[in-house]
Write a protein that holds these residues in place. Structure first.
Motif, PDB file in Angstrom:
ATOM      1  N   ASP A  71     -15.212   7.023 -51.332  1.00 39.70           N
ATOM      2  CA  ASP A  71     -14.182   6.746 -52.399  1.00 39.70           C
ATOM      3  C   ASP A  71     -14.623   6.945 -53.831  1.00 39.70           C
ATOM      4  O   ASP A  71     -14.967   5.812 -53.934  1.00 39.70           O
ATOM      5  N   ASN A  72     -15.013   7.933 -54.431  1.00 43.60           N
ATOM      6  CA  ASN A  72     -14.944   8.143 -56.302  1.00 43.60           C
ATOM      7  C   ASN A  72     -14.108   8.024 -57.277  1.00 43.60           C
ATOM      8  O   ASN A  72     -14.537   8.162 -58.375  1.00 43.60           O
ATOM      9  N   GLY A  73     -12.903   6.967 -56.975  1.00 42.91           N
ATOM     10  CA  GLY A  73     -12.109   7.586 -57.309  1.00 42.91           C
ATOM     11  C   GLY A  73     -11.071   8.351 -58.235  1.00 42.91           C
ATOM     12  O   GLY A  73     -10.009   8.317 -58.242  1.00 42.91           O
ATOM     13  N   ALA A  74     -11.448   9.987 -57.843  1.00 42.47           N
ATOM     14  CA  ALA A  74     -10.785  11.181 -58.188  1.00 42.47           C
ATOM     15  C   ALA A  74     -10.390  11.846 -55.907  1.00 42.47           C
ATOM     16  O   ALA A  74      -9.840  12.244 -56.256  1.00 42.47           O
ATOM     17  N   SER A  75     -11.401  11.189 -55.585  1.00 37.83           N
ATOM     18  CA  SER A  75     -11.391  11.814 -54.054  1.00 37.83           C
ATOM     19  C   SER A  75     -12.052  11.234 -53.260  1.00 37.83           C
ATOM     20  O   SER A  75     -12.734   9.846 -53.449  1.00 37.83           O
ATOM     21  N   VAL A  76     -11.297  11.022 -52.494  1.00 36.31           N
ATOM     22  CA  VAL A  76     -11.508  10.170 -51.435  1.00 36.31           C
ATOM     23  C   VAL A  76     -11.657  11.161 -49.938  1.00 36.31           C
ATOM     24  O   VAL A  76     -10.602  12.172 -49.642  1.00 36.31           O
ATOM     25  N   VAL A  77     -12.203  10.850 -48.935  1.00 34.24           N
ATOM     26  CA  VAL A  77     -12.651  11.040 -48.122  1.00 34.24           C
ATOM     27  C   VAL A  77     -12.494  10.780 -46.419  1.00 34.24           C
ATOM     28  O   VAL A  77     -12.827   9.365 -46.562  1.00 34.24           O
ATOM     29  N   LEU A  78     -11.785  10.448 -45.651  1.00 36.45           N
ATOM     30  CA  LEU A  78     -11.023   9.424 -44.759  1.00 36.45           C
ATOM     31  C   LEU A  78     -10.764  10.201 -43.314  1.00 36.45           C
ATOM     32  O   LEU A  78     -10.193  11.159 -43.533  1.00 36.45           O
ATOM     33  N   LYS A  79     -10.505   9.788 -43.002  1.00 41.85           N
ATOM     34  CA  LYS A  79     -10.775   9.627 -41.187  1.00 41.85           C
ATOM     35  C   LYS A  79     -10.134   9.373 -40.425  1.00 41.85           C
ATOM     36  O   LYS A  79      -9.564   8.084 -40.139  1.00 41.85           O
ATOM     37  N   ALA A  80      -9.411  10.263 -39.398  1.00 39.46           N
ATOM     38  CA  ALA A  80      -7.799   9.775 -38.298  1.00 39.46           C
ATOM     39  C   ALA A  80      -8.673  10.551 -37.171  1.00 39.46           C
ATOM     40  O   ALA A  80      -9.140  11.381 -36.792  1.00 39.46           O
ATOM     41  N   GLY A  81      -8.054   9.455 -35.676  1.00 40.69           N
ATOM     42  CA  GLY A  81      -8.069   9.491 -34.237  1.00 40.69           C
ATOM     43  C   GLY A  81      -7.509  10.424 -33.945  1.00 40.69           C
ATOM     44  O   GLY A  81      -6.103  10.807 -35.052  1.00 40.69           O
ATOM     45  N   ALA A  82      -8.330  11.110 -33.338  1.00 36.95           N
ATOM     46  CA  ALA A  82      -7.405  12.760 -32.809  1.00 36.95           C
ATOM     47  C   ALA A  82      -5.709  12.372 -32.214  1.00 36.95           C
ATOM     48  O   ALA A  82      -4.645  12.801 -31.839  1.00 36.95           O
ATOM     49  N   GLY A  83      -5.610  11.126 -31.392  1.00 36.01           N
ATOM     50  CA  GLY A  83      -4.067  10.549 -31.379  1.00 36.01           C
ATOM     51  C   GLY A  83      -3.540  10.100 -31.922  1.00 36.01           C
ATOM     52  O   GLY A  83      -1.858   9.536 -32.016  1.00 36.01           O
ATOM     53  N   GLU A  84      -3.528   9.420 -33.639  1.00 38.82           N
ATOM     54  CA  GLU A  84      -3.029   9.757 -34.627  1.00 38.82           C
ATOM     55  C   GLU A  84      -1.879  10.518 -34.624  1.00 38.82           C
ATOM     56  O   GLU A  84      -1.717  11.981 -34.623  1.00 38.82           O
ATOM     57  N   VAL A  85      -0.576   9.811 -34.242  1.00 36.64           N
ATOM     58  CA  VAL A  85       0.714  10.383 -34.857  1.00 36.64           C
ATOM     59  C   VAL A  85       0.918  11.270 -36.267  1.00 36.64           C
ATOM     60  O   VAL A  85       0.459  10.314 -37.280  1.00 36.64           O
ATOM     61  N   TRP A  86       1.000  12.618 -36.416  1.00 38.79           N
ATOM     62  CA  TRP A  86       0.653  12.954 -37.489  1.00 38.79           C
ATOM     63  C   TRP A  86       1.609  12.780 -38.525  1.00 38.79           C
ATOM     64  O   TRP A  86       0.791  12.683 -39.974  1.00 38.79           O
ATOM     65  N   HIS A  87       2.659  12.677 -38.720  1.00 36.09           N
ATOM     66  CA  HIS A  87       3.683  12.188 -40.050  1.00 36.09           C
ATOM     67  C   HIS A  87       3.611  10.900 -40.310  1.00 36.09           C
ATOM     68  O   HIS A  87       3.356  10.679 -41.769  1.00 36.09           O
ATOM     69  N   ASP A  88       2.817   9.848 -39.441  1.00 38.85           N
ATOM     70  CA  ASP A  88       2.194   8.710 -40.015  1.00 38.85           C
ATOM     71  C   ASP A  88       0.770   8.734 -40.619  1.00 38.85           C
ATOM     72  O   ASP A  88       1.038   7.758 -42.051  1.00 38.85           O
ATOM     73  N   TRP A  89       0.189   9.850 -40.542  1.00 40.10           N
ATOM     74  CA  TRP A  89      -0.768   9.596 -41.104  1.00 40.10           C
ATOM     75  C   TRP A  89      -0.813  10.487 -42.279  1.00 40.10           C
ATOM     76  O   TRP A  89      -1.210   9.578 -43.825  1.00 40.10           O
ATOM     77  N   VAL A  90      -0.104  11.036 -42.872  1.00 38.60           N
ATOM     78  CA  VAL A  90       0.754  12.154 -43.546  1.00 38.60           C
ATOM     79  C   VAL A  90       1.333  10.433 -45.032  1.00 38.60           C
ATOM     80  O   VAL A  90       0.635  10.138 -46.141  1.00 38.60           O
ATOM     81  N   ARG A  91       1.911  10.118 -44.174  1.00 39.78           N
ATOM     82  CA  ARG A  91       2.745   9.026 -45.184  1.00 39.78           C
ATOM     83  C   ARG A  91       1.790   8.048 -45.149  1.00 39.78           C
ATOM     84  O   ARG A  91       1.389   6.972 -46.369  1.00 39.78           O
ATOM     85  N   GLU A 102       1.128  16.480 -48.606  1.00 35.26           N
ATOM     86  CA  GLU A 102       2.491  16.084 -49.056  1.00 35.26           C
ATOM     87  C   GLU A 102       3.274  17.144 -48.116  1.00 35.26           C
ATOM     88  O   GLU A 102       3.977  17.157 -47.725  1.00 35.26           O
ATOM     89  N   ASN A 103       2.857  18.016 -48.450  1.00 32.74           N
ATOM     90  CA  ASN A 103       3.561  19.750 -48.020  1.00 32.74           C
ATOM     91  C   ASN A 103       3.737  20.072 -46.515  1.00 32.74           C
ATOM     92  O   ASN A 103       4.736  20.338 -45.624  1.00 32.74           O
ATOM     93  N   LEU A 104       3.097  18.875 -45.933  1.00 34.51           N
ATOM     94  CA  LEU A 104       2.033  19.142 -44.365  1.00 34.51           C
ATOM     95  C   LEU A 104       3.683  17.197 -43.873  1.00 34.51           C
ATOM     96  O   LEU A 104       3.505  17.861 -42.681  1.00 34.51           O
ATOM     97  N   SER A 105       4.365  17.450 -44.678  1.00 32.95           N
ATOM     98  CA  SER A 105       4.924  16.061 -44.285  1.00 32.95           C
ATOM     99  C   SER A 105       5.974  16.368 -42.947  1.00 32.95           C
ATOM    100  O   SER A 105       6.472  17.902 -43.167  1.00 32.95           O
ATOM    101  N   LEU A 106       6.333  15.583 -42.241  1.00 35.88           N
ATOM    102  CA  LEU A 106       7.103  15.676 -41.364  1.00 35.88           C
ATOM    103  C   LEU A 106       7.282  17.057 -40.420  1.00 35.88           C
ATOM    104  O   LEU A 106       8.517  16.502 -39.045  1.00 35.88           O
ATOM    105  N   ILE A 107       6.253  17.548 -39.842  1.00 37.33           N
ATOM    106  CA  ILE A 107       5.567  17.998 -38.469  1.00 37.33           C
ATOM    107  C   ILE A 107       4.353  17.317 -37.447  1.00 37.33           C
ATOM    108  O   ILE A 107       4.325  16.595 -38.236  1.00 37.33           O
ATOM    109  N   PRO A 108       5.855  17.238 -36.637  1.00 39.61           N
ATOM    110  CA  PRO A 108       5.788  17.144 -35.393  1.00 39.61           C
ATOM    111  C   PRO A 108       4.439  17.051 -34.343  1.00 39.61           C
ATOM    112  O   PRO A 108       3.438  18.258 -35.117  1.00 39.61           O
ATOM    113  N   GLY A 109       4.092  15.809 -33.846  1.00 36.69           N
ATOM    114  CA  GLY A 109       2.334  16.250 -33.213  1.00 36.69           C
ATOM    115  C   GLY A 109       1.689  15.430 -33.838  1.00 36.69           C
ATOM    116  O   GLY A 109       1.919  14.255 -34.371  1.00 36.69           O
TER     117      GLY A 109
END
Length: 349
Positions: A71-91, A102-109
């Motif tokens: 995290d350099n203040g302006a941008s953040v690099v972050l990782k999510a496990g493959a089994g995480e629910v997509w919309h939960d990750w977006v939130r 934000e445009n990819l909110s509520l996509i199932p999977g």
């Protein structure tokens, strides 16, 4: 498998193994190989059509985890496990004040399935914010990290679809912008017309604002799979050559169209709607009354019933417009639907 696919198709698999780590994945693969079993990886089953019972092993990817790598203040690099629910990750990213998904909110999977199809919505694709994908390479029996370029992303396509069965996604790394950070700049993607219309008078003040609008649009147009079994948009938007488009546009001036790298992209939903399919239903399956792209299971429908209806729709579109539709979901089992994937090892979303 009834509860492992959002189409609510009542099909069976001989074995199902849930995995939460690389070690468990390797054990599952060994289990399949020593018994001569075919195997198939699923996430939430929200992009999967079970065309028949499966005599092999289903590997249910439930690898979890969220981690901020830098995290350099302006941008953040972050990782999510493959089994995480997509919309939960977006939130989760929105709660961190991060923009990009934000445009990819509520996509199932799930997160791990998102790169397979290079999911996209409302003018955005996951490829635009993805940095790398950690995979298990089944050919080499080793863990590897693939850059975004190595993933060979295209419209609803990727290396993971082209080489189905070789890679199992373990985690995905993103680079997102911290909205409003000093010295930073981020423009919301409002290119999708309904999104532009809804934000014209009141511009969004945060990624959360955009997400809220996207969720409202999706809820209005697309049925909740938990209420009405479906796999979301069933057909890809076809890309046709310019001369073909010009002939059709002359006859149908209101035809929605968008620029594409090799020709013109036209709206599959519009094509289907013109032929009166919206709201169609038979005893078991049908098409949603608000969205012609969504095929639904009214109860008791099998994968073969859904695919038969898809074939009817594709045939009618080709007869009227000379456009070949391709379906988005992965098919586990045989089918004659144009453009479907019958690879027995292709991972489902």
């Amino acid at each position: 498998m009834l509860k492992l696919n959002t189409l609510a198709v009542d099909a069976s698999a001989r074995y199902v193994i849930a995995i939460t780590s690389v070690e468990e994945l390797e054990s599952a693969l060994t289990f399949a190989r020593t018994r001569g079993l075919e195997w198939f990886v699923i996430g939430a089953g929200s992009n999967l059509i079970l065309a028949s019972d499966f005599s092999g092993l289903i590997i249910h990817n439930q690898i979890s985890g969220r981690e901020i790598l830098s995290d350099n203040g302006a941008s953040v690099v972050l990782k999510a496990g493959a089994g995480e629910v997509w919309h939960d990750w977006v939130r989760y990213t929105l709660r961190q004040g991060l923009a990009g998904l934000e445009n990819l909110s509520l996509i199932p999977g799930t997160v791990g399935a998102a790169p397979v199809q290079n999911i996209g919505a409302y003018g955005e694709e996951i490829a635009n914010s993805l940095l790398s994908v950690q995979v298990y390479d089944c050919d080499r029996s080793e863990v590897r990290t693939l850059s975004a370029a190595e993933c060979e992303f295209a419209y609803r396509d990727s290396l993971f679809k082209q080489q189905a069965g070789r890679f199992v996604i373990l985690s995905v790394t993103f680079k997102l912008c911290r909205y409003g950070a000093p010295g930073g700049h981020y423009d919301f993607n409002l290119s999708y017309q309904p999104l532009a219309d809804l934000t014209a008078k009141t511009p969004p003040n945060s990624p959360q604002d955009v997400s809220d609008i996207v969720c409202a649009i999706r809820r209005e147009k697309l049925p909740d799979p938990q209420q009405i079994p479906n796999v979301g948009s069933f057909f890809k938007n076809p890309v046709i050559d310019v001369s073909h488009f010009e002939r059709l546009h002359h006859e149908y001036p209101s035809m929605p169209h968008y620029p594409a790298q090799k020709g013109v992209k036209v709206a599959a939903g519009w094509l289907i709607d013109q032929l009166g399919w919206k709201g169609y239903r038979n005893a078991l399956v049908g098409i949603h009354e608000q969205q012609a792209l969504v095929l639904i299971n009214h109860g008791g429908g099998r994968g073969a019933d859904i695919l038969a209806l898809a074939q009817q729709v594709a045939d009618s579109v080709f007869k009227q417009f000379e456009i070949q539709l391709e379906i988005e979901p992965v098919v586990l089992g045989g089918s004659s639907v144009p453009g479907h994937s019958s690879s027995r090892f292709e991972p489902g979303r």
